[in-house]
Design an enzyme around this catalytic site. Structure first.
Site, PDB file in Angstrom:
ATOM      1  N   ARG A 158       8.637  25.942  38.621  1.00 39.95           N
ATOM      2  CA  ARG A 158       8.531  27.391  38.463  1.00 39.95           C
ATOM      3  C   ARG A 158       7.255  27.868  39.148  1.00 39.95           C
ATOM      4  O   ARG A 158       6.305  27.097  39.333  1.00 39.95           O
ATOM      5  CB  ARG A 158       8.491  27.773  36.984  1.00 39.95           C
ATOM      6  CG  ARG A 158       9.687  27.317  36.161  1.00 39.95           C
ATOM      7  CD  ARG A 158       9.492  27.698  34.690  1.00 39.95           C
ATOM      8  NE  ARG A 158      10.625  27.329  33.860  1.00 39.95           N
ATOM      9  CZ  ARG A 158      10.722  26.184  33.183  1.00 39.95           C
ATOM     10  NH1 ARG A 158       9.730  25.295  33.259  1.00 39.95           N
ATOM     11  NH2 ARG A 158      11.787  25.926  32.440  1.00 39.95           N
ATOM     12  N   LYS A 183       5.894  28.653  29.897  1.00 34.93           N
ATOM     13  CA  LYS A 183       7.157  29.213  29.406  1.00 34.93           C
ATOM     14  C   LYS A 183       7.703  28.401  28.248  1.00 34.93           C
ATOM     15  O   LYS A 183       8.182  28.954  27.252  1.00 34.93           O
ATOM     16  CB  LYS A 183       8.189  29.271  30.535  1.00 34.93           C
ATOM     17  CG  LYS A 183       9.523  29.882  30.122  1.00 34.93           C
ATOM     18  CD  LYS A 183      10.448  30.022  31.302  1.00 34.93           C
ATOM     19  CE  LYS A 183      11.760  30.685  30.871  1.00 34.93           C
ATOM     20  NZ  LYS A 183      12.688  30.867  32.015  1.00 34.93           N
ATOM     21  N   HIS A 251      12.483  31.134  43.112  1.00 35.99           N
ATOM     22  CA  HIS A 251      13.377  30.558  42.108  1.00 35.99           C
ATOM     23  C   HIS A 251      14.665  30.039  42.740  1.00 35.99           C
ATOM     24  O   HIS A 251      15.333  29.167  42.167  1.00 35.99           O
ATOM     25  CB  HIS A 251      13.691  31.594  41.031  1.00 35.99           C
ATOM     26  CG  HIS A 251      13.754  31.006  39.650  1.00 35.99           C
ATOM     27  ND1 HIS A 251      12.672  30.414  39.024  1.00 35.99           N
ATOM     28  CD2 HIS A 251      14.784  30.875  38.776  1.00 35.99           C
ATOM     29  CE1 HIS A 251      13.013  29.975  37.829  1.00 35.99           C
ATOM     30  NE2 HIS A 251      14.304  30.230  37.659  1.00 35.99           N
ATOM     31  N   ARG A 254      14.461  26.379  43.257  1.00 35.24           N
ATOM     32  CA  ARG A 254      14.719  25.648  42.008  1.00 35.24           C
ATOM     33  C   ARG A 254      16.230  25.509  41.789  1.00 35.24           C
ATOM     34  O   ARG A 254      16.721  24.436  41.436  1.00 35.24           O
ATOM     35  CB  ARG A 254      14.049  26.411  40.864  1.00 35.24           C
ATOM     36  CG  ARG A 254      14.183  25.817  39.472  1.00 35.24           C
ATOM     37  CD  ARG A 254      13.317  26.657  38.536  1.00 35.24           C
ATOM     38  NE  ARG A 254      13.603  26.411  37.135  1.00 35.24           N
ATOM     39  CZ  ARG A 254      13.032  25.446  36.419  1.00 35.24           C
ATOM     40  NH1 ARG A 254      12.176  24.627  36.979  1.00 35.24           N
ATOM     41  NH2 ARG A 254      13.316  25.298  35.136  1.00 35.24           N
ATOM     42  N   HIS A 277      13.775  22.294  31.240  1.00 30.47           N
ATOM     43  CA  HIS A 277      14.459  23.231  30.355  1.00 30.47           C
ATOM     44  C   HIS A 277      14.211  22.844  28.901  1.00 30.47           C
ATOM     45  O   HIS A 277      14.267  21.655  28.551  1.00 30.47           O
ATOM     46  CB  HIS A 277      15.960  23.236  30.618  1.00 30.47           C
ATOM     47  CG  HIS A 277      16.347  23.927  31.884  1.00 30.47           C
ATOM     48  ND1 HIS A 277      17.529  23.702  32.544  1.00 30.47           N
ATOM     49  CD2 HIS A 277      15.682  24.858  32.631  1.00 30.47           C
ATOM     50  CE1 HIS A 277      17.596  24.454  33.624  1.00 30.47           C
ATOM     51  NE2 HIS A 277      16.484  25.159  33.698  1.00 30.47           N
ATOM     52  N   TYR A 286      24.423  25.416  35.846  1.00 28.32           N
ATOM     53  CA  TYR A 286      24.440  24.856  37.185  1.00 28.32           C
ATOM     54  C   TYR A 286      25.728  24.123  37.535  1.00 28.32           C
ATOM     55  O   TYR A 286      25.868  23.608  38.628  1.00 28.32           O
ATOM     56  CB  TYR A 286      23.251  23.901  37.374  1.00 28.32           C
ATOM     57  CG  TYR A 286      21.949  24.637  37.418  1.00 28.32           C
ATOM     58  CD1 TYR A 286      21.599  25.398  38.513  1.00 28.32           C
ATOM     59  CD2 TYR A 286      21.074  24.597  36.340  1.00 28.32           C
ATOM     60  CE1 TYR A 286      20.410  26.103  38.550  1.00 28.32           C
ATOM     61  CE2 TYR A 286      19.879  25.293  36.367  1.00 28.32           C
ATOM     62  CZ  TYR A 286      19.556  26.034  37.476  1.00 28.32           C
ATOM     63  OH  TYR A 286      18.382  26.732  37.498  1.00 28.32           O
TER      64      TYR A 286
END
Length: 306
Positions: A158, A183, A251, A254, A277, A286
C-alpha cells in the site's frame, strides 16, 4: 436500564469516549477511527443540534431520518455499506452502555454486497511494460521511480506502507523486508525479490545522504508525517503520467500482483498473507473461484517458511 433522562453529555465528549473505545477495546487504526468519528459526529449533530446530548430524547426514528437524508446524497452502494457498518457499531456501543435499548443495530437496513461481481482493475502487460520503460534511466529520479515501481508491483504494498519504510526495515542478509501497516496495525515480513533489491541498492547509492525514510520528500525537515505518503503517491502518479496511463494509480499495481498470483494457482490464504489483508474475505474479490479453494493448504511463499 437506568433512567435515560439523567444521562446528558456534550457531543464532543461522546465522540471522544467512543473513539477511546475503538482504540483501546477494538484496536482500530487511526484512519478507520477517523471514519467512525466523522459518521458518528454527523449523526449526533443531526439529532442534537445544540451539542448537548440527552439520550432520553434520542429515538430510532432519528437514526432512520439521518440514514434517509444522507443516502440521498451518498449514492454509492459501497459507501452506504460502510456507513451502515459504522452506525451499527455505534448503536451496539450505546446499547452496551445502556443509553439506548438493544436491537437498534439489527433494525438498520442492509445493502446488497456486490463486491465479488467484478474484479478490481489491475494493469495489462502492455501497461506494466510502459511503466518499466518510463522508469528507465540513471538519474536519481529514475532510480527512485524504478525502486518505487517494483515495490508496488512485486510486493503489492500500500502507499502508506511504502511511505513508512526506513532503511532498517531491509534485512539484506536474510533477503526480506519488514512492512508496517497503519491500516491493519500489523507488521509482516516479505521476501525481497532480486530485482526489487537491485533497484533499491541502485537508488540508495544515488543519494547524497542516508535517508530517514527510504523515500524522503525533497524538502528540509521537519517533515509532517502525512507528507511522506503524499510524496510517494505523487512520485508514482508522475511515473504513470510518463507511461501514458491516465486512469490508474498505485493501488492498481497491488491489484495486478494479486490477480497474477491467483491466476498462477496461489491460494487465497497465500495472497492474503502477501497483501496483508486483515480478513481473507477481502482477498476473495480477486477471483471468482470455487470456495473449496479456501480449504487448500497455503502455498509457501518463495524465500522462506510462512
Amino acid at each position: 436500564m437506568p433512567d435515560r433522562s439523567s444521562v446528558v453529555i456534550s457531543l464532543s465528549d461522546c465522540v471522544a469516549q467512543y473513539d477511546a473505545h475503538l482504540l483501546k477495546i477494538r484496536g482500530l487504526s487511526k484512519s478507520t477511527r477517523n471514519l467512525h468519528r466523522h459518521v458518528v459526529h454527523m449523526l449526533l449533530c443531526s439529532s442534537f443540534p445544540t451539542g448537548d446530548i440527552a439520550w432520553s430524547t434520542f429515538c430510532f426514528g432519528d437514526v432512520v431520518q439521518f440514514v434517509t437524508t444522507e443516502f440521498q446524497r451518498l449514492t454509492s452502494r459501497a459507501t452506504q455499506r460502510v456507513w451502515l457498518m459504522v452506525l451499527r457499531s455505534f448503536l451496539r456501543y450505546l446499547a452496551a452502555h445502556e443509553h439506548i435499548p438493544g436491537g437498534w443495530d439489527a433494525a438498520l437496513p442492509s445493502i446488497a454486497n456486490r463486491q465479488h461481481v467484478q474484479l478490481p482493475r489491475g494493469l495489462t502487460q502492455q501497461q506494466v511494460d510502459a511503466l518499466w520503460t518510463a522508469s528507465e534511466g540513471t538519474k536519481p529520479r529514475d532510480l527512485r521511480n524504478r525502486a518505487l515501481f517494483l515495490l508496488f508491483l512485486r510486493l503489492g504494498l500500500r502507499t502508506e506502507e511504502v511511505a513508512s519504510l526506513v532503511p532498517g526495515d531491509i534485512d539484506w542478509s536474510a533477503g526480506n523486508l519488514k512492512v508496517r501497516s497503519t491500516k491493519t496495525a500489523r507488521v509482516r515480513t516479505l521476501p525481497l525479490a532480486l530485482d526489487v533489491g537491485e533497484a533499491l541498492v541502485a537508488y540508495l547509492r544515488s543519494l547524497h545522504r542516508r535517508p530517514v525514510r527510504l523515500f524522503d520528500p525533497t524538502r528540509k525537515p521537519p517533515i509532517p508525517e502525512q507528507r511522506y505518503e503524499v510524496y510517494v503517491r505523487n512520485c508514482i502518479y508522475y511515473l504513470f503520467q510518463r507511461a501514458g496511463i491516465r486512469d490508474r494509480g498505485p493501488h492498481s499495481l497491488r491489484h495486478t500482483l494479486a490477480t497474477e498470483m491467483v491466476g498462477k494457482g496461489a491460494t487465497f490464504k497465500a495472497v492474503s498473507d502477501v497483501l496483508g489483508h486483515k480478513s481473507i474475505t477481502t482477498t476473495l474479490i480477486y477471483a471468482k473461484l470455487d470456495l473449496e479453494a479456501l480449504k487448500q493448504v497455503a502455498l509457501p511463499w518463495p524465500g522462506g517458511a510462512r
